[in-house]
Enzyme design. Structure first.
Site, PDB file in Angstrom:
ATOM      1  N   CYS A 365     -29.579 -33.577 183.903  1.00  0.00           N
ATOM      2  CA  CYS A 365     -28.331 -34.131 183.369  1.00  0.00           C
ATOM      3  C   CYS A 365     -27.367 -33.043 182.899  1.00  0.00           C
ATOM      4  O   CYS A 365     -26.172 -33.079 183.187  1.00  0.00           O
ATOM      5  CB  CYS A 365     -28.612 -35.149 182.272  1.00  0.00           C
ATOM      6  SG  CYS A 365     -29.196 -34.450 180.719  1.00  0.00           S
ATOM      7  N   HIS A 414     -29.319 -36.731 176.367  1.00  0.00           N
ATOM      8  CA  HIS A 414     -28.795 -37.060 177.700  1.00  0.00           C
ATOM      9  C   HIS A 414     -27.272 -37.141 177.591  1.00  0.00           C
ATOM     10  O   HIS A 414     -26.725 -37.476 176.525  1.00  0.00           O
ATOM     11  CB  HIS A 414     -29.359 -38.395 178.205  1.00  0.00           C
ATOM     12  CG  HIS A 414     -28.987 -38.676 179.631  1.00  0.00           C
ATOM     13  ND1 HIS A 414     -29.588 -38.045 180.690  1.00  0.00           N
ATOM     14  CD2 HIS A 414     -28.058 -39.517 180.172  1.00  0.00           C
ATOM     15  CE1 HIS A 414     -29.062 -38.480 181.819  1.00  0.00           C
ATOM     16  NE2 HIS A 414     -28.129 -39.380 181.536  1.00  0.00           N
ATOM     17  N   HIS A 426     -23.441 -39.445 185.837  1.00  0.00           N
ATOM     18  CA  HIS A 426     -24.499 -38.605 185.256  1.00  0.00           C
ATOM     19  C   HIS A 426     -25.648 -38.474 186.230  1.00  0.00           C
ATOM     20  O   HIS A 426     -25.704 -39.177 187.253  1.00  0.00           O
ATOM     21  CB  HIS A 426     -24.998 -39.226 183.941  1.00  0.00           C
ATOM     22  CG  HIS A 426     -25.656 -40.555 184.132  1.00  0.00           C
ATOM     23  ND1 HIS A 426     -26.981 -40.787 183.865  1.00  0.00           N
ATOM     24  CD2 HIS A 426     -25.160 -41.750 184.580  1.00  0.00           C
ATOM     25  CE1 HIS A 426     -27.288 -42.055 184.115  1.00  0.00           C
ATOM     26  NE2 HIS A 426     -26.188 -42.664 184.548  1.00  0.00           N
TER      27      HIS A 426
END
Length: 453
Positions: A365, A414, A426
């Protein structure tokens, strides 16, 4: 003065500052980095005996105090360590009288240790350890010293020999102090600090703070020395440095200096430096991976680039005008959100790979975000937590902002790039590069906030 714990009452303010003598009788130790009222007393004792040259007793044990301790230890035939133990302190207080009897084969004890230490400093005693035993190696070292100094080479350390050894150590200590002086050709952080202080006092007029001691620095030092009735050598020795520090401490702040006299340059440290580095990183100028709080060449170069872009003189120094332009009137961020989103769209479907940061391999990520922002000329830290730390919080995200979530652990773990209409792109561990909604129950429950870069 006795340093056993049962005879000292400590307040919480002094617990971290004092090193006390343990119950087994080991000497207490004061050394570089410590501070306390007792060290101030120690400095005063050294000053009274002519070893501490700084104008005032500060209570902080720095390199000037260490050199003073070493010189004193050498003068009284103690091991030259620069650390104040019980024996050194007792000598300073004048409460210990050492035997003046000669030393020879078979002698043992502290006096022999001191002799060996001094001979080692002078290059005569080559044995790797200080033993406290006067054997043939010590005898040969004494003989060599005696021959080199016009004495009868008996190998016996009589009073005359010991005194000459002590004198030689004192002379060497003084030479070491002079060798540590800053002069033409010197380089490093200490030179930068000196130039900054001389600039603050109005002597160093060169437009930039460097790390090189050249003719401009030497001339500034000469002007200061002449003004303050010091030998005009152009060399920043310990006496000159002490006088400069005294002048800095007593100087009044300039009444016209805006923004509380903001002036950051190479060698500066602290929260203001972190603030400047963070802002420079947000604008794409500071490329180092971490916000350090130390103003080094990387920070100076970033400041120069910013100054050139906003038509300021590129000095690499953050003065009041640079600070104001950087923090309040900085140019718009270089991020082109249209290109950012377009670049992200081309990566849809790329696999999630732990540690991945290229289209050929895949992305995790943070690797996905760092890759896209780097294409925009903006450098971000490599981890989600670090990216969170350098961003500017916004109440609601706009296109190009980064949105953060708390997933696998406490805190941001994240992140994705907001693309509008409550959506973000993402690299998910189970989906690869994809588009998700902030209104999705999973992401909505874990949403932490958005930040701008």
């Amino acid at each position: 003065m006795n340093w056993k714990p049962r005879q000292i009452v400590l307040t919480s303010a002094f617990v971290s500052a004092l090193f006390l003598m343990p119950d087994d009788g080991k000497a207490a130790e004061w050394k570089v980095g410590m501070s306390s009222p007792q060290i101030k007393e120690l400095q005063q004792l050294l000053k009274e005996k002519g070893f501490f040259t700084y104008p005032t007793a500060t209570g902080y044990f720095g390199t000037i105090t260490e050199q003073a301790v070493k010189a004193f230890q050498a003068s009284v035939r103690l091991p030259v360590t620069g650390i104040v133990d019980d024996a050194t302190y007792a000598k300073l207080k004048g409460t210990v009288v050492y035997s003046t009897s000669e030393m020879k084969i078979g002698s043992r004890g502290n006096n022999v240790k001191v002799l060996q230490q001094n001979l080692k400093l002078l290059g005569y005693f080559r044995y790797p350890e200080i033993t406290g035993y006067y054997g043939v190696i010590t005898q040969e070292a004494v003989k060599k010293f005696q021959r080199n100094n016009g004495l009868s080479a008996t190998g016996v350390a009589d009073a005359r020999t010991v005194q000459l050894i002590q004198n030689a150590v004192n002379k060497q200590s003084n030479k070491t102090l002079q060798a540590n002086a800053l002069k033409i050709g010197s380089r490093g952080m200490e030179v930068s600090k000196l130039q900054q202080k001389l600039k603050q006092l109005g002597y160093f007029t060169y437009p930039e703070i460097t790390d090189y001691y050249g003719t401009f620095t030497a001339e500034a030092v000469r002007k200061f020395q002449e003004k303050n009735k010091l030998p005009v050598t152009g060399v920043a020795d310990s006496a000159t440095l002490a006088k400069i520090n005294e002048a800095i401490a007593s100087s009044e702040p300039q009444p016209s200096a805006p923004k509380a006299g903001i002036y950051l340059t190479i060698g500066s440290t602290g929260s203001k430096v972190k603030e400047v580095q963070t802002k420079l990183k947000q604008l794409g100028y500071f490329t180092y991976s971490q916000i350090t709080g130390y103003y080094g060449t990387i920070t100076a170069n970033a400041v120069k680039s910013f100054q050139r872009d906003v038509n300021l003189k590129a000095t690499g120094v953050v003065d009041a005008e640079t600070y104001e332009r950087l923090m309040g009137k900085a140019p718009q961020r270089k991020l082109d959100v249209t290109e950012l989103v377009a670049d992200a769209a081309e990566l849809l479907g790329k696999p999630y790979v732990w540690g991945g940061e290229t289209p050929q391999v895949g992305f995790d990520c943070s690797g996905f975000i760092v890759y896209l922002f780097k294409k925009q000329g903006i450098s971000l830290p490599r981890t989600v937590a670090a990216i969170w730390n350098v961003g500017t919080p916004v109440s609601s995200p706009s296109v190009g902002d980064i949105v953060f979530f708390e997933t696998s652990r406490s805190g941001p773990s994240h992140a994705g790039i907001y693309i509008g209409k409550r959506q973000f792109v993402h690299s998910g561990s189970s989906t690869g590069v994809t588009i998700s909604s902030l209104d999705n129950s999973y992401w909505k429950a874990r949403y932490l906030g958005a930040k701008r870069y």
